[in-house]
Scaffold this motif. Structure first.
Motif, PDB file in Angstrom:
ATOM      1  N   ARG B 391       0.839  -1.212   0.000  1.00 42.76           N
ATOM      2  CA  ARG B 391       0.000   0.000   0.000  1.00 42.76           C
ATOM      3  C   ARG B 391       0.871   1.259   0.000  1.00 42.76           C
ATOM      4  O   ARG B 391       0.511   2.265  -0.597  1.00 42.76           O
ATOM      5  N   SER B 403       2.453  -7.272  -3.611  1.00 44.77           N
ATOM      6  CA  SER B 403       1.058  -7.708  -3.740  1.00 44.77           C
ATOM      7  C   SER B 403       0.998  -9.192  -4.080  1.00 44.77           C
ATOM      8  O   SER B 403       0.190  -9.936  -3.516  1.00 44.77           O
ATOM      9  N   ASP B 422      -9.592  -7.145  -1.033  1.00 44.10           N
ATOM     10  CA  ASP B 422      -8.510  -6.170  -0.840  1.00 44.10           C
ATOM     11  C   ASP B 422      -7.331  -6.397  -1.787  1.00 44.10           C
ATOM     12  O   ASP B 422      -7.125  -5.643  -2.743  1.00 44.10           O
ATOM     13  N   SER B 426      -6.580  -4.532  -5.545  1.00 44.38           N
ATOM     14  CA  SER B 426      -5.533  -3.498  -5.502  1.00 44.38           C
ATOM     15  C   SER B 426      -4.410  -3.818  -6.478  1.00 44.38           C
ATOM     16  O   SER B 426      -3.893  -2.935  -7.175  1.00 44.38           O
ATOM     17  N   GLN B 429      -5.612  -3.263 -10.021  1.00 49.23           N
ATOM     18  CA  GLN B 429      -5.754  -1.826 -10.286  1.00 49.23           C
ATOM     19  C   GLN B 429      -4.383  -1.182 -10.485  1.00 49.23           C
ATOM     20  O   GLN B 429      -4.222  -0.292 -11.329  1.00 49.23           O
TER      21      GLN B 429
END
Lengths: 104, 463
Positions: B391, B403, B422, B426, B429
């Motif tokens: 993050r 990730s 989550d 993420s 994206q």
């Protein structure tokens, strides 16, 4: 009757036209630079090959070249491309080198 | 402001067109007069050949997108390069889509390469293996295919060939003479021969245009059909772009002959492979340059390379290859053949990554109940840490890697809810935000396939 100047101008006009035609024929135009290549592969002269090699070589070509050979060549091209950024930069930071594109 | 009436616009356009045509005609007449009156080669100003500047060693980041249409694979790789006048090196720090086998001769992540004048070294730091070759190497000769693969260390031949073909200021007299002759050369064939140099194939060059902001020339190597055309664009003496095009290239392929007898040829026939015509639809490349400050010196360095074909133009949405360079910086010390790959092993996170890989090899595609409780606890902490670090991570390659490790750990632990809500969205994206929408779609499909087949042996074999 034409004057001398008219004759000179006439010759010059012909020269300009001929010059333009030659340039058009010899210079790569925008279409060529941007992909529409007119390069012609020189044909293989069949007389240069022993007569009993032509047929089978041609027949196996399709099988062998669309198989692992081309896959390997495709892999080769992609792997060798990883050298390209480094080789261009090396030309740009080396005194005495002219920056150019390395063929991969 | 009222619009110009159509009739006036037409007159205006016609008048402008007549003026332009008259201007062009006068220019042509003047050019013809100059050419006829002089009866001499066109004058040439000092050519603005872009010559390298001494700035020491540099490092930069690079994203390479490659397509392999025959293999049906698309790959994006994140690399770090180090370059000095004497050596080059790169390390592949991440690659996508990462959920199944990546189209590359070896696992790309963790691979490093180093090359100088006398050595060519490939090292895989994560697997602790190395291939070392000395240079100069034998010429490639016949290309030996290996069932779709290509040993990475064979890149040394491409490196050697590229080094042999480069131009230096010692070639400028030939380039200038070629330009003065209009590219026709010395009359013994098209173009002018470049001086012999170790590693350089017999090469002729034809410089057809030298202007302050445009250089146009082409090389012939080996045969006239092997020519490569170049066009340099300059602006106020600074290199802006190199456009280059090559045509079909013949590569001798195979390396075997078979003797056989057939009804057609009872006396026997030798079956041999003909040279394959590769690059059959040519390669057209555009390299964009931009000024970069390295120390106190401003030098023109490449910022983007796009490779296209006749069907897939380099300026279109899907060229076959693309490289984007960024973050150029001065490098105090160039890595050596001995130290390449240390950027992986010296990373403080390296030990934990290696433990993760070991546990992945043990528990990937296995039922959650098989995971040892101690290992499950370690994986849970690792997944939490990776997700938190991802993050906060600004670099795309590091964000994707963290990730991936978080998602993979959660899959082994059966934490499906966190993956769905989550970490997976993420991650996908981040790929889309980086401009890799198609890769995101492939990765999404790969994850879905892995989850649908979790626990089945055939799915395991693909990891």
């Amino acid at each position: 009757m034409r004057s001398g100047w008219q004759t000179v101008l006439g010759v010059l006009a012909l020269f300009v036209i001929a010059n333009g035609v030659v340039t058009m024929l010899t210079e790569p135009g925008p279409g060529q630079w941007f992909g529409a290549s007119t390069a012609v592969e020189p044909p293989i002269d069949p007389r240069a090959l022993p007569i009993n090699r032509i047929g089978l070589a041609g027949e196996i070509e399709a099988d062998t070249f669309t198989g692992p050979s081309l896959l390997s060549l495709e892999m080769r091209e992609n792997v060798d491309f990883l050298l390209t950024p480094a080789l261009i930069v090396q030309g740009a930071i080396t005194e005495g080198d002219i920056v150019t594109y390395p063929e991969e | 402001m009222s619009p110009i009436p159509k009739s006036d616009r037409k007159r205006s356009v016609q008048r402008n067109r007549r003026l332009r045509m008259a201007g062009v005609a006068w220019l042509a007449v003047i050019a013809g007069l100059v050419a006829v009156a002089g009866d001499a080669p066109p004058p040439s100003a000092p050519a603005p050949w872009p010559v390298g500047k001494a700035v020491g060693a540099v490092a930069f980041d690079c994203v390479v997108e490659e397509d392999a249409p025959l293999a049906g694979a698309k790959t994006v790789m994140f690399l770090e390069y180090a370059v000095s006048p004497r050596a080059i090196a790169y390390s592949i720090v991440w690659a996508e889509p990462c959920w199944k086998a990546i189209h590359f001769p070896c696992p790309p992540i963790g691979t490093s390469l180093y090359a100088d004048e006398s050595s060519f070294v490939v090292r895989h730091a994560l697997n602790d293996v190395e291939w070392r070759q000395s240079l100069p190497a034998e010429p490639r000769g016949r290309f030996m295919h290996t069932c779709g693969n290509y040993p990475l260390v064979d890149s040394r031949i491409a490196y050697q060939e590229a080094r042999g073909r480069r131009l230096t200021v010692s070639d400028v007299p030939v380039l200038e003479a070629s330009a003065r002759s209009g590219g026709l050369g010395d009359g013994r064939g098209l173009g002018s021969p470049l001086p012999d140099r170790p590693g350089r194939p017999p090469t002729r060059i034809s410089v057809s245009d030298v202007e302050p902001e445009r250089l146009h020339f082409y090389f012939f190597t080996f045969r006239p059909d092997d020519r490569r055309l170049f066009e340099y664009r300059l602006e106020k003496g600074r290199l802006k772009s190199i456009l280059t095009e090559c045509f079909g290239v013949k590569v001798p392929v195979g390396g075997f002959e078979i003797e056989a007898k057939t009804p057609e040829f009872p006396d026997g026939v030798v079956i041999e492979q003909l040279p394959a015509r590769y690059h059959a639809d040519g390669r057209t490349v555009l390299v964009d340059f931009s000024p970069q400050s390295i120390g106190d010196v401003e030098v023109d360095l490449p910022e983007r390379i796009r490779v296209g074909t006749q069907k897939r133009h380099f300026g279109g949405p899907d060229p076959i290859r693309r490289a984007t360079m960024s973050n150029y910086r001065s490098l105090p010390e160039m890595p050596s053949a001995e130290t390449i790959g240390s950027r992986f092993t010296s990373d403080p996170f390296f030990e934990r990554e290696q433990t993760f890989r070991k546990l992945t090899a043990q528990y990937w595609n296995r039922p959650v109940a098989d995971v040892d409780p101690a290992d499950a606890a370690w994986l849970q902490t690792f997944a939490d840490d990776c997700l938190g670090m991802a993050r906060a991570e600004p670099r795309l390659s590091a964000k994707l890697k963290l990730s991936y490790m978080s998602i993979a750990s959660d899959l082994m632990l059966g934490n499906d809810s966190r993956v769905d809500s989550d970490s997976l969205p993420s991650y996908l994206q981040a790929l889309r935000d980086g401009g890799f929408g198609e890769i995101a779609e492939i990765a999404s499909a790969q994850v879905a396939d892995i989850r649908a087949n979790w626990g089945r042996p055939e799915a395991d074999s693909e990891k």
